[in-house]
Scaffold this motif. Structure first.
Motif, mmCIF file in Angstrom:
data_model
loop_
_atom_site.group_PDB
_atom_site.id
_atom_site.type_symbol
_atom_site.label_atom_id
_atom_site.label_comp_id
_atom_site.label_asym_id
_atom_site.label_seq_id
_atom_site.Cartn_x
_atom_site.Cartn_y
_atom_site.Cartn_z
ATOM 1 N N UNK A 118 7.788 -4.395 10.886
ATOM 2 C CA UNK A 118 8.028 -3.466 9.779
ATOM 3 C C UNK A 118 6.722 -3.106 9.064
ATOM 4 N N UNK A 119 5.797 -4.059 9.007
ATOM 5 C CA UNK A 119 4.520 -3.796 8.337
ATOM 6 C C UNK A 119 3.703 -2.778 9.140
ATOM 7 N N UNK B 196 5.046 -0.611 11.084
ATOM 8 C CA UNK B 196 5.792 0.629 10.920
ATOM 9 C C UNK B 196 5.433 1.301 9.598
ATOM 10 N N UNK B 197 5.212 0.482 8.574
ATOM 11 C CA UNK B 197 4.822 1.043 7.286
ATOM 12 C C UNK B 197 3.511 1.820 7.432
ATOM 13 N N UNK B 198 2.561 1.247 8.178
ATOM 14 C CA UNK B 198 1.317 1.961 8.434
ATOM 15 C C UNK B 198 1.577 3.303 9.099
ATOM 16 N N UNK B 199 2.448 3.295 10.105
ATOM 17 C CA UNK B 199 2.768 4.544 10.808
ATOM 18 C C UNK B 199 3.440 5.531 9.855
ATOM 19 N N UNK C 197 3.365 12.978 7.664
ATOM 20 C CA UNK C 197 3.837 11.703 7.117
ATOM 21 C C UNK C 197 3.017 11.300 5.898
ATOM 22 N N UNK D 167 10.829 0.357 2.578
ATOM 23 C CA UNK D 167 11.470 -0.411 3.640
ATOM 24 C C UNK D 167 12.373 -1.515 3.105
ATOM 25 N N UNK E 221 7.872 -4.596 3.632
ATOM 26 C CA UNK E 221 6.786 -4.229 4.540
ATOM 27 C C UNK E 221 5.474 -3.998 3.804
ATOM 28 N N UNK F 285 -2.294 2.651 -0.769
ATOM 29 C CA UNK F 285 -2.449 2.827 0.673
ATOM 30 C C UNK F 285 -2.262 4.277 1.130
#
Lengths: 277, 366
Positions: free
Chosen positions: A180-181, A183-186, B107, B115, B119, B132
């Protein structure tokens, strides 16, 4: 059926001589680089008086870990000096450090590739199994043929033997980063390179460090074998002691290897210190 | 909230998403009427023929149990899971036609995500986490620090910016997750079970905060949940999903008063009706009262049309007779009247919906 024979060994020989013809120049260059790096490091470790080096290592141990390790380091290196194994120990340490550096430079990128591609991971796994289970002395034969007698064939055999955990732990570390982490970047639009650099590698670092620790330990276990091809150092003394049945020399050289091993292991086992969620 | 003239911010048209070795074939066979349970050997048809629009400023909730495909559906919206078939348009752009680079920009600049398990980046401080999105957008260090601090302040985390996520409680971590999404200043917010992992009290608090923030910011939000109460409380419109298909789309009141099928009806049994139904939905018309009832009307007992039943209960308990409903809860032209008996009857779950949800609907993994 008596004549049935698969000449696998002969084929290996032919591949080797073909490689010598084609890559001779490249091998010469690699030999020079490894030799120079090793010599430079030996010079650095043996030029100052022994106590200065021992103090420097103790300071490093204190800075990275605890004062207890610093005291132990000091006592250990005092013992090595007292057994008259100082120069040998520095030669061995240098070989291990250079071999580990090269092994890490090769294995971490391979581990990253293996983590990002199932196919590559499947392909490289049997190769790693092969490298790790082949009796390490066998590496010495082609290494001798390619790099001639001296420290380099020992180093090459060490690198080949110690490579596998570097790749495996890097792959494992990256794969275990919370999906999930990543995925968060993506989801925030980060590129794959950025995700690797800012998320996956930092979070996999404790596991990668555990792998590097393993690489060092394997490299150290190879030094005796490297001594057989003239790598010198503690391994050279062990081999000499074996030939002369000189238990005293063998024991002292062996204990010096153990001291180096404990020092390097405690210095590089970072694993527990990582920040967790 | 969804005036017809507005172009939708998000438009999803006949989207299918299948996992497995031959996703196209799974989609083709589901289309031709095969049951998704019969295709298990081939793979999973996670989303089947989803079509909906989300309008600017709307909170669109997708409600379904685990395995209903809702998490996959939200990931088709930003291309984390590209749709196998169908079109997803973000602000009029079909995202399947974008290059990888353009998709990443979309995005970063148009849609942020929150999430279920937060996340967060455990090796970065709260501030660095919140900043971020801005970092990806290429905003320079000082102004991204400023903006991140401002947003952290807004979600109630002032003073925590130097801590690491691991030092925070679950509710606070999700505030960081929310701050990270808000700081990007995107028009679209995707929230994947954002509050599901939180304790009930914290969850309620976060729901209220989200609604308060939404009043100020007016984002377009797609919110995923398995909790119909949450869906009803937050959502302007709700899509109910079952086994990969959307079975009903409507406002909370639509769904509560006119469930499309037995499946939706079963869910309604658990809904806290007092939080969803409004005075306007249970009132009788201006001419609906008898003379006797009219005589018991009082000038104090006035409520607004949009007030929930829960909110008008105190007024009803004080009043002697029916409540008067006006547009804004002050004196004005009465729109209708709420009888106390009707109020109590609407709070009660109709018997035909009160059947317990059978176990097999609860499970049904992917």
């Amino acid at each position: 059926m008596d004549d049935f024979r698969i000449p696998l060994g002969r084929w290996g020989e032919q591949v080797l001589s073909w490689m010598l013809d084609v890559f001779g120049g490249l091998f010469g260059l690699l030999r020079t680089i490894m030799l120079e790096a090793n010599d430079a490091l030996i010079w650095l470790l043996s030029t100052p008086p022994w106590w200065a080096i021992a103090l420097a290592f103790a300071a490093l141990a204190w800075w990275v870990r605890t004062w207890k390790l610093a005291v132990g380091t000091l006592l250990g290196f005092l013992l090595i000096f007292g057994m008259n194994q100082w120069d040998n120990a520095m030669a061995t340490l240098s070989l291990v450090v250079v071999a580990t550096l090269i092994a890490v430079i090769i294995s971490v990128p391979l581990g990253i590739l293996a983590a990002s591609s199932r196919t590559f991971s499947t392909l490289i796994r049997p190769v790693l199994d092969f490298l790790q289970t082949m009796p390490p002395m066998v590496y010495l034969i082609p290494a001798l043929a390619i790099f001639r007698v001296g420290v380099v064939p020992g180093m090459v055999a060490t690198i080949l033997f110690a490579l596998a955990p570097g790749v495996r732990f890097t792959e494992l570390g990256i794969r275990r980063v919370d999906h999930e982490v990543v995925e968060a970047g993506e989801a925030f639009g980060a590129s794959r390179w950025r995700i690797l650099r800012q998320i996956q590698l930092p979070l996999a670092l404790p596991t990668i460090m555990a792998g590097i620790n393993q690489v060092i330990m394997l490299a150290l276990s190879m030094v005796v074998i490297a001594g057989m091809v003239g790598a010198g150092g503690l391994g050279g003394d062990v081999v000499a002691a074996l030939n002369r049945l000189d238990l005293a020399l063998g024991f002292e050289a062996g204990v010096s290897v153990v001291i180096l091993a404990i020092f390097l292991d405690r210095l590089t086992s970072f694993a527990g210190k990582a920040r967790t969620t | 909230m969804s005036p017809d003239g507005d172009a939708p911010t998000l438009s999803v048209q006949h989207v299918f998403k299948a996992f497995g070795r031959r996703p196209q074939e799974i989609v083709r066979r589901v289309r031709s009427g095969e049951d998704r349970a019969d295709l298990k050997a081939l793979g999973t048809a996670a989303v089947i023929d989803a079509t909906f629009d989300v309008h600017p400023g709307e909170i669109f909730v997708v409600m379904g149990l685990s395995g209903s495909g809702k998490s996959t559906l939200i990931r088709t919206l930003n291309g984390l899971q590209p749709a196998t078939e169908g079109v997803v348009e973000v602000k009029g752009r079909d995202i399947s036609t974008l290059s990888k680079k353009r998709l990443r920009r979309l995005r970063a600049e148009d849609m942020a995500m929150v999430f279920q398990h937060f996340a967060l980046f455990p090796h970065r401080t709260v501030l660095e986490n919140a900043a971020y999105g801005l970092e990806i957008q290429g905003v320079e260090t000082r102004s991204r620090r400023e903006r991140a601090l401002e947003v952290l302040d807004r979600v109630g985390l002032d003073g925590w910016h130097d801590h690491y996520p691991g030092e925070l409680s679950g509710g606070m971590q999700q505030r960081v997750g929310l701050a990270r999404a808000l700081a990007s200043e995107t028009d679209i917010l995707l929230m994947d079970e954002a509050f599901s992992a939180l304790d009930p009290l914290i969850r309620r608090e976060m729901q209220q905060q989200l609604i308060a923030l939404q009043r100020e910011l007016g984002k377009t939000i797609v919110f995923i949940t398995h909790d119909l109460n949450e869906a009803m409380y937050i959502g302007d419109r709700i899509a109910v999903m079952k086994d990969g298909r959307i079975v009903q789309i409507g406002t909370p009141q639509d769904i509560l008063t006119r469930p499309a099928d037995d499946y939706v009806a079963q869910f309604i049994a658990d809904v806290d009706r007092g939080r969803v139904l409004t005075a306007g939905s249970v009132m009788v018309g201006p001419d609906g009262l008898s003379a006797e009832e009219q005589s018991r009307l009082s000038a104090e007992a006035v409520v607004s049309e949009g007030a929930t039943l829960q909110e008008i209960v105190p007024a009803a308990s004080r009043a002697d007779g029916p409540l008067t409903v006006t547009a804004d809860g002050t004196d004005g032209e009465p729109l209708g009247y709420v009888r106390v008996a009707d109020l109590l009857a609407s709070l009660n779950t109709p018997e035909e919906y009160a059947a317990p949800v059978p176990g097999d609907h609860q499970e049904g993994g992917r």
